[in-house]
Write a protein that holds these residues in place. Structure first.
Motif, PDB file in Angstrom:
ATOM      1  N   ILE A 154       3.121  55.324 102.596  1.00 56.22           N
ATOM      2  CA  ILE A 154       1.938  55.904 103.393  1.00 56.22           C
ATOM      3  C   ILE A 154       1.845  55.779 104.769  1.00 56.22           C
ATOM      4  N   GLY A 155       1.378  54.321 104.952  1.00 52.68           N
ATOM      5  CA  GLY A 155       1.224  53.703 105.927  1.00 52.68           C
ATOM      6  C   GLY A 155       2.204  54.022 107.213  1.00 52.68           C
ATOM      7  N   ALA A 156       3.529  53.824 106.700  1.00 55.28           N
ATOM      8  CA  ALA A 156       4.636  54.047 107.698  1.00 55.28           C
ATOM      9  C   ALA A 156       4.559  55.350 108.229  1.00 55.28           C
ATOM     10  N   ALA A 157       4.375  56.539 107.251  1.00 54.41           N
ATOM     11  CA  ALA A 157       4.301  57.997 107.695  1.00 54.41           C
ATOM     12  C   ALA A 157       3.303  58.258 108.511  1.00 54.41           C
ATOM     13  N   ALA A 158       2.120  57.401 108.314  1.00 52.23           N
ATOM     14  CA  ALA A 158       0.997  57.661 109.221  1.00 52.23           C
ATOM     15  C   ALA A 158       1.024  57.117 110.442  1.00 52.23           C
ATOM     16  N   GLY A 159       1.995  56.220 110.468  1.00 46.23           N
ATOM     17  CA  GLY A 159       1.959  55.228 111.898  1.00 46.23           C
ATOM     18  C   GLY A 159       1.021  54.245 111.573  1.00 46.23           C
ATOM     19  N   VAL A 160       0.750  53.699 110.582  1.00 40.15           N
ATOM     20  CA  VAL A 160      -0.200  52.478 110.286  1.00 40.15           C
ATOM     21  C   VAL A 160       0.706  51.366 109.611  1.00 40.15           C
ATOM     22  N   THR A 161       0.877  50.368 110.487  1.00 37.15           N
ATOM     23  CA  THR A 161       1.737  49.294 109.900  1.00 37.15           C
ATOM     24  C   THR A 161       1.068  48.159 109.217  1.00 37.15           C
ATOM     25  N   ARG A 221     -11.680  57.083 116.351  1.00 39.07           N
ATOM     26  CA  ARG A 221     -10.362  56.384 116.354  1.00 39.07           C
ATOM     27  C   ARG A 221     -10.089  56.127 114.794  1.00 39.07           C
ATOM     28  N   GLY A 222     -11.055  55.323 114.145  1.00 40.39           N
ATOM     29  CA  GLY A 222     -11.063  54.976 112.796  1.00 40.39           C
ATOM     30  C   GLY A 222     -10.828  56.379 111.911  1.00 40.39           C
ATOM     31  N   ALA A 223     -11.758  57.417 112.137  1.00 33.91           N
ATOM     32  CA  ALA A 223     -11.669  58.395 111.446  1.00 33.91           C
ATOM     33  C   ALA A 223     -10.385  59.286 111.734  1.00 33.91           C
ATOM     34  N   LYS A 224      -9.776  59.139 112.806  1.00 39.26           N
ATOM     35  CA  LYS A 224      -8.478  60.100 112.970  1.00 39.26           C
ATOM     36  C   LYS A 224      -7.258  59.291 112.279  1.00 39.26           C
ATOM     37  N   ARG A 225      -7.312  57.877 112.418  1.00 39.65           N
ATOM     38  CA  ARG A 225      -6.360  57.278 111.328  1.00 39.65           C
ATOM     39  C   ARG A 225      -6.472  57.356 109.988  1.00 39.65           C
ATOM     40  N   ARG A 226      -7.880  57.496 109.474  1.00 40.36           N
ATOM     41  CA  ARG A 226      -7.983  57.746 107.999  1.00 40.36           C
ATOM     42  C   ARG A 226      -7.425  59.129 107.963  1.00 40.36           C
ATOM     43  N   ASP A 227      -7.714  60.196 108.775  1.00 41.45           N
ATOM     44  CA  ASP A 227      -7.184  61.334 108.391  1.00 41.45           C
ATOM     45  C   ASP A 227      -5.758  61.635 108.514  1.00 41.45           C
ATOM     46  N   ALA A 228      -4.962  60.683 109.287  1.00 42.29           N
ATOM     47  CA  ALA A 228      -3.702  60.695 109.299  1.00 42.29           C
ATOM     48  C   ALA A 228      -3.242  60.137 107.981  1.00 42.29           C
ATOM     49  N   ILE A 229      -3.758  59.058 107.493  1.00 42.37           N
ATOM     50  CA  ILE A 229      -3.292  58.490 106.258  1.00 42.37           C
ATOM     51  C   ILE A 229      -3.358  59.575 105.178  1.00 42.37           C
ATOM     52  N   VAL A 230      -4.335  60.133 105.057  1.00 39.51           N
ATOM     53  CA  VAL A 230      -4.817  61.224 104.058  1.00 39.51           C
ATOM     54  C   VAL A 230      -3.619  62.373 104.039  1.00 39.51           C
ATOM     55  N   GLY A 231      -3.395  62.943 105.359  1.00 44.06           N
ATOM     56  CA  GLY A 231      -2.481  63.882 105.612  1.00 44.06           C
ATOM     57  C   GLY A 231      -1.100  63.387 105.077  1.00 44.06           C
ATOM     58  N   HIS A 288      -8.771  50.861 105.634  1.00 38.15           N
ATOM     59  CA  HIS A 288      -9.477  52.226 105.103  1.00 38.15           C
ATOM     60  C   HIS A 288      -9.308  52.740 103.681  1.00 38.15           C
ATOM     61  N   PHE A 289      -8.423  52.129 103.043  1.00 36.12           N
ATOM     62  CA  PHE A 289      -8.379  52.282 101.438  1.00 36.12           C
ATOM     63  C   PHE A 289      -8.031  51.180 100.817  1.00 36.12           C
ATOM     64  N   GLU A 290      -8.594  51.059  99.692  1.00 43.21           N
ATOM     65  CA  GLU A 290      -8.439  49.611  98.953  1.00 43.21           C
ATOM     66  C   GLU A 290      -7.224  49.751  98.009  1.00 43.21           C
ATOM     67  N   ALA A 304      -5.031  54.945  94.725  1.00 42.88           N
ATOM     68  CA  ALA A 304      -5.616  55.477  93.794  1.00 42.88           C
ATOM     69  C   ALA A 304      -6.993  56.227  94.766  1.00 42.88           C
ATOM     70  N   GLN A 305      -7.418  55.416  95.686  1.00 42.16           N
ATOM     71  CA  GLN A 305      -8.502  55.865  96.493  1.00 42.16           C
ATOM     72  C   GLN A 305      -8.004  56.776  97.631  1.00 42.16           C
ATOM     73  N   VAL A 306      -6.735  56.777  97.966  1.00 38.15           N
ATOM     74  CA  VAL A 306      -5.958  57.821  98.854  1.00 38.15           C
ATOM     75  C   VAL A 306      -5.801  58.960  98.036  1.00 38.15           C
ATOM     76  N   LEU A 307      -5.460  58.980  96.860  1.00 37.44           N
ATOM     77  CA  LEU A 307      -5.531  60.107  96.208  1.00 37.44           C
ATOM     78  C   LEU A 307      -6.755  60.855  96.077  1.00 37.44           C
ATOM     79  N   ALA A 308      -7.767  60.051  95.932  1.00 34.75           N
ATOM     80  CA  ALA A 308      -9.039  60.580  95.584  1.00 34.75           C
ATOM     81  C   ALA A 308      -9.465  61.160  97.221  1.00 34.75           C
TER      82      ALA A 308
END
Length: 222
Positions: free
Chosen positions: A64-71, A35-45, A78-80, A83-87
């Motif tokens: 980014i969080g809103a677009a990924a459904g993460v509030t 579940r965490g991996a899927k959420r992380r992938d959603a954030i990256v996408g 998942h990301f600090e 810049a880590q999201v960009l990485a």
């Protein structure tokens, strides 16, 4: 593997890509769940889509969080940082074009191996045009340590191709091999700088043909 003074690889040696650190940002949680991996992938996408449409500086973590459904602060599990999201976004590109999981016969020639790697790279960039645009336009925003990791992965890939090309053309000088490989990478990466009406498959075929011609490769099975 190392490159000799003449830019050629040792006879009979197989090419391997040295293990290097990925750019992926560390996950705060000590446990990795599907579940965490899927959420992380959603954030990256979601981030990739927003960066492509608006540019990295104009996008915030809340968006980014809103677009990924993460509030709320959940995205920071998942990301600090942004810049880590960009990485992580850039890492998906490198993984696609530089995977060492290419099926080759043990007897495959350097020409056949290099041709296969060109096809993989061309297909990777052709199918990820928006991501390549992010790579070209936003890579300078990476933090120093992650930028260094990216440069190392790029250097490893260049050396790998240089080894193979030197084996294909033993009469070429080291500088000709080096220049040819860098020129081909520049052409392939330029996919992120222009629009094309070609399908991904059609563009990949054209890029592969251009790269093979630039490197004077014969038939893939040679």
């Amino acid at each position: 593997m190392t490159v000799g003074s003449d830019g050629r690889r040792a006879a009979g040696a197989r090419t391997t890509l040295p293990a290097v650190a990925h750019l992926r940002a560390p996950v705060r949680s000590g446990r990795s769940t599907s579940r965490g991996a899927k959420r992380r992938d959603a954030i990256v996408g979601a981030a990739a889509d927003l960066f492509a449409r608006h540019g990295y500086p104009a996008v915030g973590m809340d968006e980014i969080g809103a677009a990924a459904g993460v509030t709320g602060p959940a995205i920071y599990r998942h990301f600090e940082s942004k810049a880590q999201v960009l990485a992580a976004v850039i890492d998906t590109i490198i993984d696609a074009v530089a995977s060492d999981e290419i099926r080759l016969a043990e007897s495959a020639s350097p020409c056949a191996e290099l041709s296969a790697r060109i096809e993989q790279y061309a297909a990777g960039v052709a199918g990820r045009r928006e991501l390549m645009a992010i790579f070209v336009r936003e890579v300078h925003h990476l933090p120093q340590d992650q930028a260094a990791a990216l440069r190392q992965r790029q250097r490893d890939l260049v050396v790998q191709w240089r080894d193979l090309l030197g084996a294909v053309h033993p009469s070429w000088s080291r500088e000709r091999v080096r220049t040819s490989v860098h020129a081909v990478f520049g052409m392939l990466n330029a996919v992120g700088t222009f629009s094309s009406p070609l399908t991904d498959a059609e563009l990949a075929v054209q890029l592969t043909g251009l790269a093979r011609a630039a490197l004077t490769l014969t038939s893939p099975g040679a």
